[in-house]
Design a protein around this motif. Structure first.
Motif, short mmCIF file in Angstrom:
data_model
loop_
_atom_site.label_atom_id
_atom_site.label_comp_id
_atom_site.label_asym_id
_atom_site.label_seq_id
_atom_site.Cartn_x
_atom_site.Cartn_y
_atom_site.Cartn_z
N LYS A 5 -83.23 -33.83 -55.02
CA LYS A 5 -82.63 -34.13 -53.71
C LYS A 5 -83.72 -34.25 -52.65
CE LYS A 5 -78.11 -31.97 -54.25
NZ LYS A 5 -77.23 -30.91 -53.77
N PHE A 8 -85.49 -37.54 -52.99
CA PHE A 8 -84.67 -38.65 -52.49
C PHE A 8 -84.67 -38.64 -50.97
CE2 PHE A 8 -80.60 -40.59 -51.25
CZ PHE A 8 -80.75 -41.82 -51.86
N LYS A 9 -84.53 -37.47 -50.39
CA LYS A 9 -84.54 -37.36 -48.93
C LYS A 9 -85.87 -37.82 -48.37
CE LYS A 9 -83.40 -34.15 -45.25
NZ LYS A 9 -83.00 -32.81 -44.89
N ALA A 58 -76.91 -39.25 -61.68
CA ALA A 58 -77.15 -38.64 -60.36
C ALA A 58 -75.81 -38.50 -59.63
CB ALA A 58 -78.13 -39.49 -59.57
N ALA A 61 -75.82 -37.27 -55.90
CA ALA A 61 -76.16 -38.29 -54.90
C ALA A 61 -74.98 -39.24 -54.70
CB ALA A 61 -77.40 -39.07 -55.32
N GLN A 64 -72.50 -37.39 -52.61
CA GLN A 64 -72.99 -37.20 -51.25
C GLN A 64 -72.76 -38.45 -50.40
OE1 GLN A 64 -77.13 -36.13 -50.96
NE2 GLN A 64 -77.11 -36.19 -48.73
N TYR A 65 -72.96 -39.64 -51.01
CA TYR A 65 -72.80 -40.89 -50.26
C TYR A 65 -71.46 -41.55 -50.53
CZ TYR A 65 -77.50 -40.11 -48.84
OH TYR A 65 -78.60 -39.54 -48.28
#
Length: 103
Positions: A5, A8-9, A58, A61, A64-65
Motif C-alpha cells: 500500500k 502504491f501511495k 490486489a 486496492a 479502496q478505489y
C-alpha cells in the motif's frame, strides 16, 4: 501488505501523472486494452507512467478505489484522481490525457 500500500501511495504521489489500469487476466475487454496501453507508452514516452493492477491479486486496492467493473482506469496527478473511466479506452483519449496532464 502495508508495504505494498505504501509503495502504491508513493507511486501515485510521484513527479509525473500515473495511469492505473485495474484489470484481470480472465477479462476479455482487459485483453483488448493491453495493446492500446502499450501503444500509449510508445507514443507518449515518460509523460505519464502506466501501471497495471490485477484486481484478483490486489483486492484491497480494488476495494479502496471502489472498482466495480473492469477494465477501469484512474489517472492520478499529485496523488489525486483527475480522471476515471470504465471500459476499453481508445488510444486518442489516453493520448489526450497524457498531453493534458503530462505536460
Amino acid at each position: 501488505m502495508n508495504q505494498a500500500k505504501k509503495s502504491f501511495k508513493e507511486l501515485i504521489h510521484g513527479d509525473k501523472p500515473v495511469l492505473v489500469d485495474f484489470y484481470a487476466d480472465w477479462c476479455g475487454p482487459c485483453k483488448q486494452q493491453a495493446p492500446i496501453l502499450k501503444q500509449l507508452t510508445e507514443r507518449v514516452g515518460d509523460k505519464i507512467r502506466v501501471v497495471k493492477i490485477d484486481v484478483d491479486k490486489a483486492q484491497a486496492a480494488a476495494n479502496q478505489y471502489q472498482i466495480r467493473s473492469i477494465p477501469t482506469m484512474i489517472l492520478f496527478k499529485d496523488g489525486k484522481i483527475v480522471w476515471r473511466q470504465s471500459g476499453v479506452q481508445p488510444l486518442h483519449t489516453l493520448e489526450g490525457l497524457a498531453k493534458q496532464f503530462g505536460g
